[in-house]
Write an enzyme that holds these catalytic residues in place. Structure first.
Site, PDB file in Angstrom:
ATOM      1  CE  LYS A   1      -0.733   5.645   7.893  1.00 51.96           C
ATOM      2  NZ  LYS A   1      -0.423   5.004   6.616  1.00 51.96           N
TER       3      LYS A   1
ATOM      4  CG  PHE B   1      -1.818   1.242   1.230  1.00 53.13           C
ATOM      5  CD1 PHE B   1      -2.908   1.322   0.371  1.00 53.13           C
ATOM      6  CD2 PHE B   1      -1.544   2.332   2.050  1.00 53.13           C
ATOM      7  CE1 PHE B   1      -3.715   2.452   0.340  1.00 53.13           C
ATOM      8  CE2 PHE B   1      -2.357   3.467   2.027  1.00 53.13           C
ATOM      9  CZ  PHE B   1      -3.441   3.532   1.169  1.00 53.13           C
TER      10      PHE B   1
ATOM     11  CG  ASP C   1       5.577   3.629   1.787  1.00 54.54           C
ATOM     12  OD1 ASP C   1       5.599   4.215   2.887  1.00 54.54           O
ATOM     13  OD2 ASP C   1       4.550   3.546   1.080  1.00 54.54           O
TER      14      ASP C   1
HETATM   15  C1  LIG Z   1      -0.688   5.334   5.227  1.00 56.69           C
HETATM   16  C2  LIG Z   1       0.297   4.904   4.212  1.00 56.69           C
HETATM   17  C3  LIG Z   1       0.449   5.605   3.000  1.00 56.69           C
HETATM   18  C4  LIG Z   1      -0.451   6.748   2.598  1.00 56.69           C
HETATM   19  O1  LIG Z   1      -0.362   7.845   3.451  1.00 56.69           O
HETATM   20  P1  LIG Z   1      -1.484   9.007   3.346  1.00 56.69           P
HETATM   21  O2  LIG Z   1      -1.000  10.031   4.331  1.00 56.69           O
HETATM   22  O3  LIG Z   1      -2.781   8.387   3.726  1.00 56.69           O
HETATM   23  O4  LIG Z   1      -1.493   9.494   1.954  1.00 56.69           O
HETATM   24  C5  LIG Z   1       1.440   5.185   2.136  1.00 56.69           C
HETATM   25  N1  LIG Z   1       2.238   4.137   2.430  1.00 56.69           N
HETATM   26  C6  LIG Z   1       2.117   3.451   3.583  1.00 56.69           C
HETATM   27  C7  LIG Z   1       3.043   2.316   3.856  1.00 56.69           C
HETATM   28  C8  LIG Z   1       1.132   3.791   4.493  1.00 56.69           C
HETATM   29  O5  LIG Z   1       0.988   3.082   5.618  1.00 56.69           O
END
Ligand SMILES: *Cc1c(COP(=O)(O)O)cnc(C)c1O
Length: 394
Positions: A245, A129, A216
């Site tokens: 986050k 994700f 990421d």
């Molecule tokens: C939450 C998340 C995202 C997206 O972040 P947003 O602030 O919602 O755009 C991308 N990558 C990972 C691994 C995430 O947990």
């Protein structure tokens, strides 16, 4: 509870919180809840953190926003601090995780075009994700979030997670590959913890083939796995790393960090953001990093993570419906042998906030500052709930 004036993109639980303190939240009725989700790994320092509170108040007294057309003191200090703690070289600031990944994706494409690769490919993984914008949902390995949004962005190849031979094969098969983008632990995909040498092998493959290794760390970063960044468990450096986050503990901010050749690509006019790195967001993030430095929060989180894991393991022992319990630091996934999304509502009734991801995996992302009494309550409540639910799902 759900407003007709809000687009119904979220299935919302029937509760409205009005106040928080550390790992506790209170709803409109005054009922108290233990927050084992922290707004999905955002409020890692807990709710109403005094340092973050003070920083936001102080900044709002003087200046909320100017523009990236001027130098911004808090942004410069935050960039210096982040590069020091990560070992990276420079930073582009955004307002969210998806935008941080957008910066990484743009950077990888520039890297390809600099090498005269007309159609650069980025390898990502199944069940990954990376966000909900068009580029990041195309990058994500999840058909559900892509459904209805075709045509997707080109230039992504998906391989199974934690599968080095599959990665090698994809690199051979697509001559235009320029980068590999992975989560050090997959969050939304079910808290999938790879083999301990997985990231090291990706690093070697990227070096051998001249690819950018892009991590990421939006969910895993800022202490969540028991190190400031998850790659610090592996003694490697990625070329690019994205954060969001927990960076602002609730104030929206994202960051794309780069080093070496990757740090030279986003040059004048190549990217931008009106709000990205504004004084308010950067002051909040500076307060977060200060709190992490001063209070030994991350080392404690590593110990607490192990304590929660072993308590969960022993209290769920003998339950034949538990497929697997996975964790890294303060990320936990309890996989059941059946869909269990309704557990979130049952837990809510018991005053506990959890999440179910990938249909069958109960996910916990407690604030790093949760104390041992709260840990006992979390484990007792949750294991009682899961054991009861497995015996009698209704
Ligand atoms: C939450 C998340 C995202 C997206 O972040 P947003 O602030 O919602 O755009 C991308 N990558 C990972 C691994 C995430 O947990």
């Amino acid at each position: 509870m759900t407003s007709a004036y809000i687009m119904p993109t979220y299935g919302r639980l029937p509760v409205t919180f009005v106040r928080g303190q550390g790992a506790w939240l209170w709803d409109t009725q005054g009922k108290r809840y233990l927050d084992a989700l922290a707004g999905v790994a955002v409020c890692s320092l807990g709710h109403a953190h005094p340092g973050v509170h003070a920083a936001i108040c102080k900044q709002s007294e003087t200046l909320l926003h100017t523009s990236n057309w001027y130098s911004i003191d808090a942004q410069e200090r935050l960039a210096a601090k982040l590069t020091e703690k990560s070992g990276m070289e420079n930073v582009f600031f955004s307002n969210s995780g998806a935008e941080a990944n957008e910066a990484a994706i743009k950077l990888a494409r520039l890297y390809g075009h600099h090498k005269n690769i007309e159609k650069p490919y980025i390898i990502t993984t199944d069940k990954s994700f990376h966000g909900r914008t068009m580029a990041t949902l195309s990058a994500s390995g999840n058909a559900k979030i892509q459904d209805g949004f075709q045509p997707l962005l080109e230039g992504f190849v998906h391989v199974p997670y934690n599968d080095v031979p599959a990665l090698e094969a994809a690199i051979q098969q697509y001559p235009g590959v320029v980068a590999v983008l992975v989560e050090p632990v997959q969050g939304e995909g079910g808290v999938n913890v790879p083999d301990s040498g997985y990231l090291n092998k990706i690093r070697t493959l990227c070096d051998d083939h001249g690819l950018l290794m892009m991590l990421d760390e939006i969910q895993t970063g800022i202490g969540r796995t028991g190190k400031f960044l998850a790659y610090q468990h592996n003694d490697i450096m990625p070329d690019v790393c994205t954060l969001a986050k927990a960076l602002g503990n609730g104030v929206p901010i994202g960051a794309c960090l780069a080093i070496g050749k990757a740090a030279q690509l986003l040059t004048l006019g190549k990217h931008g953001s009106t709000f990205g790195g504004n004084p308010l967001a950067c002051s909040a993030a500076l307060a977060v990093l200060d709190a992490l430095d001063n209070d030994d929060v991350i080392n404690q989180a590593q110990l607490k993570g192990n304590a929660i894991y072993s308590a969960l393991t022993s209290s769920l022992e003998g339950n034949p419906h538990i497929v697997d319990i996975r964790h890294k630091g303060m990320m936990f996934g309890i996989e059941l042998d059946r869909p269990c999304a309704d557990l979130t509502l049952k837990a809510l009734d018991l005053g506990l906030l959890i999440n179910v991801t990938y249909e069958k995996t109960v996910r916990l992302l407690p604030p790093l500052i949760i104390d041992y009494e709260q840990i006992d309550l979390l484990v007792t409540t949750l294991s009682g709930l899961i054991n009861g639910y497995c015996r009698d799902p209704d």
